[in-house]
Design a protein around this motif. Structure first.
Motif, PDB file in Angstrom:
ATOM      1  N   ALA A 134       0.832  -1.205   0.000  1.00 17.70           N
ATOM      2  CA  ALA A 134       0.000   0.000   0.000  1.00 17.70           C
ATOM      3  C   ALA A 134       0.867   1.256   0.000  1.00 17.70           C
ATOM      4  CB  ALA A 134      -0.924  -0.001   1.217  1.00 17.70           C
ATOM      5  N   ILE A 135       2.001   1.214   0.702  1.00 20.80           N
ATOM      6  CA  ILE A 135       2.925   2.356   0.664  1.00 20.80           C
ATOM      7  C   ILE A 135       3.474   2.528  -0.742  1.00 20.80           C
ATOM      8  CG2 ILE A 135       5.185   3.157   1.456  1.00 20.80           C
ATOM      9  CD1 ILE A 135       4.559   2.074   4.188  1.00 20.80           C
ATOM     10  N   GLN A 136       3.841   1.420  -1.390  1.00 21.57           N
ATOM     11  CA  GLN A 136       4.346   1.500  -2.760  1.00 21.57           C
ATOM     12  C   GLN A 136       3.273   2.049  -3.711  1.00 21.57           C
ATOM     13  OE1 GLN A 136       7.511   0.835  -3.422  1.00 21.57           O
ATOM     14  NE2 GLN A 136       7.930   0.187  -1.326  1.00 21.57           N
ATOM     15  N   GLU A 137       2.037   1.642  -3.471  1.00 19.72           N
ATOM     16  CA  GLU A 137       0.943   2.122  -4.321  1.00 19.72           C
ATOM     17  C   GLU A 137       0.745   3.628  -4.174  1.00 19.72           C
ATOM     18  OE1 GLU A 137      -3.861   1.264  -4.997  1.00 19.72           O
ATOM     19  OE2 GLU A 137      -2.695   0.080  -3.557  1.00 19.72           O
ATOM     20  N   LEU A 138       0.762   4.115  -2.946  1.00 18.78           N
ATOM     21  CA  LEU A 138       0.594   5.553  -2.737  1.00 18.78           C
ATOM     22  C   LEU A 138       1.800   6.341  -3.219  1.00 18.78           C
ATOM     23  CD1 LEU A 138      -1.256   5.755   0.674  1.00 18.78           C
ATOM     24  CD2 LEU A 138      -1.938   6.870  -1.447  1.00 18.78           C
ATOM     25  N   ALA A 139       2.981   5.756  -3.148  1.00 12.26           N
ATOM     26  CA  ALA A 139       4.152   6.422  -3.708  1.00 12.26           C
ATOM     27  C   ALA A 139       3.979   6.618  -5.210  1.00 12.26           C
ATOM     28  CB  ALA A 139       5.412   5.613  -3.409  1.00 12.26           C
ATOM     29  N   ALA A 140       3.378   5.634  -5.869  1.00 16.36           N
ATOM     30  CA  ALA A 140       3.118   5.765  -7.304  1.00 16.36           C
ATOM     31  C   ALA A 140       2.084   6.854  -7.587  1.00 16.36           C
ATOM     32  CB  ALA A 140       2.653   4.426  -7.868  1.00 16.36           C
ATOM     33  N   THR A 141       1.067   6.999  -6.724  1.00 15.89           N
ATOM     34  CA  THR A 141       0.066   8.049  -6.958  1.00 15.89           C
ATOM     35  C   THR A 141       0.678   9.443  -6.807  1.00 15.89           C
ATOM     36  OG1 THR A 141      -0.662   8.126  -4.639  1.00 15.89           O
ATOM     37  CG2 THR A 141      -1.743   6.536  -6.088  1.00 15.89           C
ATOM     38  N   THR A 142       1.645   9.586  -5.907  1.00 11.51           N
ATOM     39  CA  THR A 142       2.305  10.892  -5.793  1.00 11.51           C
ATOM     40  C   THR A 142       3.106  11.195  -7.048  1.00 11.51           C
ATOM     41  OG1 THR A 142       4.239   9.927  -4.671  1.00 11.51           O
ATOM     42  CG2 THR A 142       2.431  10.695  -3.292  1.00 11.51           C
ATOM     43  N   GLN A 143       3.704  10.165  -7.646  1.00 13.90           N
ATOM     44  CA  GLN A 143       4.416  10.371  -8.899  1.00 13.90           C
ATOM     45  C   GLN A 143       3.456  10.778 -10.013  1.00 13.90           C
ATOM     46  OE1 GLN A 143       6.936   6.997  -9.797  1.00 13.90           O
ATOM     47  NE2 GLN A 143       7.601   6.815  -7.678  1.00 13.90           N
ATOM     48  N   LYS A 144       2.267  10.164 -10.011  1.00 12.32           N
ATOM     49  CA  LYS A 144       1.266  10.554 -11.004  1.00 12.32           C
ATOM     50  C   LYS A 144       0.879  12.017 -10.833  1.00 12.32           C
ATOM     51  CE  LYS A 144      -2.352   8.052 -11.542  1.00 12.32           C
ATOM     52  NZ  LYS A 144      -3.538   7.241 -11.189  1.00 12.32           N
ATOM     53  N   ALA A 145       0.608  12.409  -9.581  1.00 10.79           N
ATOM     54  CA  ALA A 145       0.203  13.787  -9.322  1.00 10.79           C
ATOM     55  C   ALA A 145       1.289  14.770  -9.739  1.00 10.79           C
ATOM     56  CB  ALA A 145      -0.129  13.961  -7.835  1.00 10.79           C
TER      57      ALA A 145
END
Length: 520
Positions: A134-145
């Motif tokens: 889940a941390i890795q997933e949210l790290a990816a969403t910050t990259q998207k943003a």
């Protein structure tokens, strides 16, 4: 070395003695986004102290596997006791129970012994923070943003071309090369940046919230496992007493000093201890599987944990604590970032009707007059039919929605704190009563029962029941310590739990840039 691959994720886990350290986590297609600056990655100062990841220490001892705690058995031979002399039986019982089991007292903070050679809480936290999906997933969403934020601020590409006129009329044809460019007005690109910057800030706070969720869940289960370890030690110790008690009851009956009831009661006590031992082992195995799942490494092998259970009881100002958690929680900070985004979005939609200007500049030659020529063309759309009324109304509603969402989160935090306050106060009351009253009373009752039995005032069953009571109170005291540790972990983690629940992907999109240049 344990190596496994699941859907593009490669985990490498190295086991050194009793410390397990997660190796590299390779995520296919995931790398640091160049549009996220170091300043944005840095955590807020108020959260850095609570977010520090300690490097796990590596032991040089051999690998450790999850093993059941064996119960030592001791059988007393009937030939060691004279069946016809009751005085010998009394002497044998004194050897069997030389001193009562010592109760678990509540030592002062800092005076508790620490288990050595095992895995610490910091070790488990480091593994989980590095590998939790889940941390890795949210790290990816910050990259998207961050990528969307970069995209919505880019200026339009110019258009270059060629124009020819009267090409069929030789000698009068005209040839023109031109460049066309759209000029953005009303600072729309900067307003786009403000909207997506608030979006990125909210996602970074969501990432920080997830770190707290993982850390809190790991801490809760760490203390649960630590308590179960301690209970298994107590059970192993008492199991030897129960085993010896059964042997002694059999010998007393064979010598004519005891009854079948004594033997049956001893068997029941031994069976109950054995059942408690099996159930505790099963609970410990299940808790460890939870730890492995939260850590993102299902293959994580069990290693004995080192640490202490809390005994220090502090008086908590729950109202003041509620205010502190609300103002410091990254969950609430993310909600406020979304309010900022909503206001920025309204400001952006209000300037949308202001038209951009398109300019075209051309240069060429007119063969009819044998002279050069320049062409300048400027145009703007007229905002007559579409004044962006719908988007402005929607942006106003989004402000209200974001404000209510922040209020909902605030109330949810206070509601969760109310539940934790009950758990905390219940656990502290139990620890206080057990350490000051119940455990000393259980020890005194056991001492009196021993003396009364040796004096012939009570039967053998009574001494067994006294020891069973003493045993149960010690286990319950450890349970209360575990509950207190869980409540304190939730408070330290801003009441954020759910390390493997679905995460919030609110990274936005690049539609504002399309709207900037569509003008319709």
């Amino acid at each position: 070395m344990v190596r496994s691959k699941h859907d593009g994720y490669v985990f490498q886990v190295k086991t050194f003695g009793k410390a397990v350290v997660a190796g590299s986590l390779l995520v296919t297609g995931c790398s640091m986004n160049p549009f996220i600056t170091k300043k944005e990655i840095a955590q807020p100062k108020s959260l850095v102290a609570n977010s520090k990841i300690e490097k796990p220490e590596i032991s040089s001892e051999g690998d450790t596997e999850f093993k059941s705690i064996s119960t030592a058995s001791h059988n007393t031979s009937a030939s060691d006791i004279e069946k016809t002399e009751s005085v010998k039986l009394v002497d044998a019982e004194e050897q069997l129970y030389p001193t009562p089991l010592e109760p678990i007292q509540a030592p002062a903070a800092g005076d508790q012994p620490v288990l050595t050679g095992g895995m610490s809480l910091q070790d488990l936290e480091s593994i989980a923070l590095a590998n939790n999906p889940a941390i890795q997933e949210l790290a990816a969403t910050t990259q998207k943003a961050a990528g969307y934020r970069e995209q919505v601020t880019t200026r339009p590409n110019p258009t270059v071309g060629y124009q020819g006129q009267q090409l069929a009329d030789r000698g009068t044809d005209q040839h023109l090369a031109f460049i066309e460019r759209e000029f953005v007005t009303a600072n729309k690109l900067e307003l786009n940046n403000r909207v997506l910057n608030a979006t990125l800030s909210a996602q970074l706070q969501e990432l920080e919230s997830q770190r707290f969720r993982v850390r809190t869940d790991i801490q809760i289960r760490f203390y649960q496992a630590l308590a179960l370890q301690k209970q298994l030690d107590l059970i192993a110790e008492f199991s030897q007493v129960a085993e010896k008690g059964l042997d002694f009851a059999i010998q007393r009956r064979e010598a004519g000093e005891g009854t079948r009831v004594d033997v049956l009661q001893s068997k029941i006590l031994k069976s109950e201890v054995h059942l408690t031992q099996r159930q505790t082992r099963a609970k410990l195995a299940a808790v460890w599987r939870e730890i492995a799942a939260i850590s993102g490494i299902p293959e994580l092998e069990y290693t004995k944990l080192e640490g202490t259970l809390p005994t220090k009881i502090d008086v908590v100002d729950w109202e003041g604590l509620a205010t502190h958690i609300v103002t410091s929680s990254p969950e609430y900070a993310a909600a406020h970032d979304r309010i900022s985004r909503a206001f920025a979005g309204l400001e952006r939609q209000e300037v949308q009707p202001i038209p951009n200007m398109t300019a075209l500049l051309g240069a060429g030659v007119d063969y009819g007059t044998n002279s050069g020529m320049l062409n300048l063309q400027v145009g703007v759309p007229l905002p007559i039919s579409n004044k962006n009324q719908g988007n402005i109304s929607a942006a106003q509603a989004e402000i209200c929605r974001a404000q209510m969402e922040a209020l909902r989160i605030k109330n949810a935090i206070e509601e969760r704190l109310a539940v934790v306050s009950r758990e905390y106060d219940t656990a502290t009351a139990a620890i206080d009563l057990y350490s000051t009253n119940i455990l000393p009373s259980a020890k005194e009752s056991l001492d009196i029962a021993n003396q009364a039995y040796q004096a012939g005032e009570v039967g053998f069953v009574q001494i067994l029941l006294a020891r069973k009571t003493f045993f149960d109170t010690n286990l319950k005291f450890v349970d209360a310590q575990s509950q207190l540790a869980a409540a304190q972990s939730k408070i330290d983690g801003f009441l954020l739990t759910g390390a493997l629940k679905s995460v919030r992907d609110d990274s936005g999109d690049a539609s504002l840039r399309d709207q900037t240049f569509s003008q319709q």
